[in-house]
Design an enzyme around this catalytic site. Structure first.
Site, short mmCIF file in Angstrom:
data_model
loop_
_atom_site.label_atom_id
_atom_site.label_comp_id
_atom_site.label_asym_id
_atom_site.label_seq_id
_atom_site.Cartn_x
_atom_site.Cartn_y
_atom_site.Cartn_z
N GLY A 1 0.74 -1.01 0.18
CA GLY A 1 0.05 -0.02 0.02
C GLY A 1 0.88 1.25 0.00
O GLY A 1 0.34 2.32 -0.56
N GLU B 1 1.49 1.76 -3.56
CA GLU B 1 0.46 2.29 -4.18
C GLU B 1 0.12 3.79 -3.85
O GLU B 1 -0.07 4.55 -4.75
CB GLU B 1 -0.81 1.31 -3.84
CG GLU B 1 -0.75 0.01 -4.21
CD GLU B 1 -1.70 -0.89 -3.73
OE1 GLU B 1 -1.81 -0.99 -2.51
OE2 GLU B 1 -2.34 -1.71 -4.51
N GLU C 1 2.36 -7.82 -1.50
CA GLU C 1 0.95 -8.52 -0.96
C GLU C 1 0.78 -9.92 -1.00
O GLU C 1 0.12 -10.62 -0.28
CB GLU C 1 -0.35 -7.95 -1.50
CG GLU C 1 -0.49 -6.47 -1.26
CD GLU C 1 0.23 -5.37 -2.27
OE1 GLU C 1 1.24 -5.67 -2.68
OE2 GLU C 1 -0.07 -3.98 -2.24
C1 HXC Z 1 2.16 -3.67 10.19
C2 HXC Z 1 4.61 -3.67 9.89
C3 HXC Z 1 4.32 -3.60 8.78
C4 HXC Z 1 3.20 -3.86 8.11
C5 HXC Z 1 6.55 -3.65 9.17
N1 HXC Z 1 5.91 -3.58 10.13
N2 HXC Z 1 5.59 -3.63 8.12
N3 HXC Z 1 3.36 -3.85 10.87
N4 HXC Z 1 1.93 -3.60 8.85
N5 HXC Z 1 2.97 -3.68 6.73
C6 HXC Z 1 6.39 -3.68 11.70
C7 HXC Z 1 6.91 -4.99 12.09
O1 HXC Z 1 5.85 -5.83 12.56
C8 HXC Z 1 7.93 -4.58 13.16
O2 HXC Z 1 7.15 -4.50 14.43
C9 HXC Z 1 8.42 -3.29 12.79
O3 HXC Z 1 7.38 -2.75 11.74
C10 HXC Z 1 9.75 -3.47 11.88
O4 HXC Z 1 9.72 -4.44 10.88
P1 HXC Z 1 10.68 -5.70 10.82
O5 HXC Z 1 10.15 -6.57 10.27
O6 HXC Z 1 11.22 -6.14 12.20
O7 HXC Z 1 11.70 -4.71 9.80
P2 HXC Z 1 12.63 -5.49 8.99
O8 HXC Z 1 13.20 -6.94 9.44
O9 HXC Z 1 13.61 -4.61 8.59
O10 HXC Z 1 11.66 -5.73 7.57
C11 HXC Z 1 11.26 -4.60 6.87
C12 HXC Z 1 10.27 -4.95 6.00
C13 HXC Z 1 9.11 -6.08 6.77
C14 HXC Z 1 10.97 -5.98 4.84
C15 HXC Z 1 9.67 -3.89 5.13
O11 HXC Z 1 8.82 -5.27 7.86
C16 HXC Z 1 8.19 -6.34 5.78
O12 HXC Z 1 8.10 -7.32 5.18
N6 HXC Z 1 6.94 -5.63 5.89
C17 HXC Z 1 5.69 -6.00 5.38
C18 HXC Z 1 5.76 -5.55 4.09
C19 HXC Z 1 4.42 -6.20 3.46
O13 HXC Z 1 4.01 -7.15 3.29
N7 HXC Z 1 3.73 -5.12 2.98
C20 HXC Z 1 2.30 -5.29 2.18
C21 HXC Z 1 1.26 -5.36 3.15
S1 HXC Z 1 -0.22 -5.69 2.38
P3 HXC Z 1 7.65 -4.95 15.75
O14 HXC Z 1 6.62 -4.65 16.82
O15 HXC Z 1 7.70 -6.64 15.52
O16 HXC Z 1 8.86 -4.63 16.01
C22 HXC Z 1 -0.68 -4.43 1.84
C23 HXC Z 1 -2.08 -4.25 1.02
C24 HXC Z 1 -2.28 -2.68 0.57
O17 HXC Z 1 -0.18 -3.24 1.80
C25 HXC Z 1 -3.75 -2.68 0.22
C26 HXC Z 1 -4.24 -1.17 -0.12
C27 HXC Z 1 -5.38 -1.24 -0.35
#
Ligand code: HXC
Length: 258
Positions: A109, A112, A132
């Site tokens: 997102g 996006e 995603e």
């Molecule tokens: C909630 C998130 C988050 C997310 C990171 N965090 N991304 N929390 N939602 N999307 C939080 C982690 O849980 C963690 O919290 C803290 O941020 C640090 O993240 P880490 O994972 O420990 O950091 P790192 O190892 O450096 O990895 C970074 C990263 C990874 C590669 C960006 O966090 C990641 O893969 N995040 C998710 C990315 C993702 O899948 N995005 C798409 C989401 S779906 P704590 O409390 O544990 O410290 C989407 C749908 C959109 O976006 C729809 C729109 C209509």
């Protein structure tokens, strides 16, 4: 303006909106998107502002929608309320130019949202992706639509289906971002670009933005007709009188919000 999940600053005619949930890498939640809409509409209506910069932190523009907030959602929690769509697309209604300044993760997102900006300036630390699929959902705010239109089908499918991230250099090569700058120069460069935009006629800037966006919604012939109407209308604006008389007098034009 005071917000829980945003920081706001202004520099002359430039407004800076900073996404601010640092502990969650700026994961985008419902409150933040409501606040973003509120801030964007206020600056869009503010005669003293000519350009808006949307940015995040050094670590993340935004790592996507907040997975913790939506993990337990059911279909019935999302579809009837049009979850995401209802408050994510405020930025598309903003008529003034919006520049995205991206450092660190710009994923899901977050990517996006970035693609809804008019153009992006990236720090060399920026990483873009649509991961995603890794969390079992499709993009929901234009990832499958704006990404292929921006970087082409092959690259878009690659990113969307493998969830791989691209770095700032690849993002620039593919046309996702307009410039890449050293991370410590990101805000300086974004503010400089926004200051240039804000020094132009806001009326003409809005017309150009509307006309370019039209290109993605209509045929070439209709798009050119649309543009021509704005070109003709420009002759009814003080901006055209000031711009052309300044050129002929060999002085700098002074639009001052015209
Ligand atoms: C909630 C998130 C988050 C997310 C990171 N965090 N991304 N929390 N939602 N999307 C939080 C982690 O849980 C963690 O919290 C803290 O941020 C640090 O993240 P880490 O994972 O420990 O950091 P790192 O190892 O450096 O990895 C970074 C990263 C990874 C590669 C960006 O966090 C990641 O893969 N995040 C998710 C990315 C993702 O899948 N995005 C798409 C989401 S779906 P704590 O409390 O544990 O410290 C989407 C749908 C959109 O976006 C729809 C729109 C209509």
């Amino acid at each position: 303006m005071e917000y829980a999940d945003l920081l706001i600053e202004t520099y002359g005619r430039v407004a800076v909106i900073r996404l601010n949930r640092p502990k969650a890498l700026n994961a985008l939640n419902d409150n933040m998107m409501n606040e973003l809409g509120d801030a964007l509409y206020k600056f869009d209506a503010d005669k003293n502002i000519g350009c808006i910069v949307l940015t995040g932190s050094e670590k993340a523009f935004a790592a996507g929608a907040d997975i913790a907030a939506m993990a337990e959602y059911t279909y019935a929690d999302t579809y009837p309320d049009n979850y995401i769509g209802r408050n994510w697309e405020h930025i598309l209604n903003v008529r003034k130019p919006v520049i995205g300044a991206v450092a660190g993760f710009c994923l899901g997102g977050g990517c996006e949202l970035a693609m809804m900006c008019d153009f992006l300036i990236a720090a060399d630390s920026a990483r873009f992706g649509q991961p995603e699929i890794k969390v079992g959902v499709t993009p929901g705010a234009g990832g499958t639509q704006r990404l292929p239109r921006t970087i082409g089908k092959a690259k878009a499918m690659d990113l969307l289906l493998t969830a791989r991230m691209i770095d700032a250099a690849e993002a620039e090569r593919t046309g996702l971002v307009s410039r890449v700058v050293p991370a410590d120069k990101l805000m300086e460069e974004a503010l400089a670009a926004a200051t240039v935009v804000a020094s132009m006629s806001v009326t003409v800037a809005m017309a150009i933005k509307d006309s370019v966006n039209r290109a993605f919604e209509t045929t070439l012939t209709e798009g050119v007709r649309y543009e021509r109407r704005y070109f003709h209308a420009a002759f009814g604006t003080p901006a055209q009188k000031e711009g052309m008389s300044a050129f002929l007098a060999k002085r700098a034009a002074k639009f001052d919000g015209l």
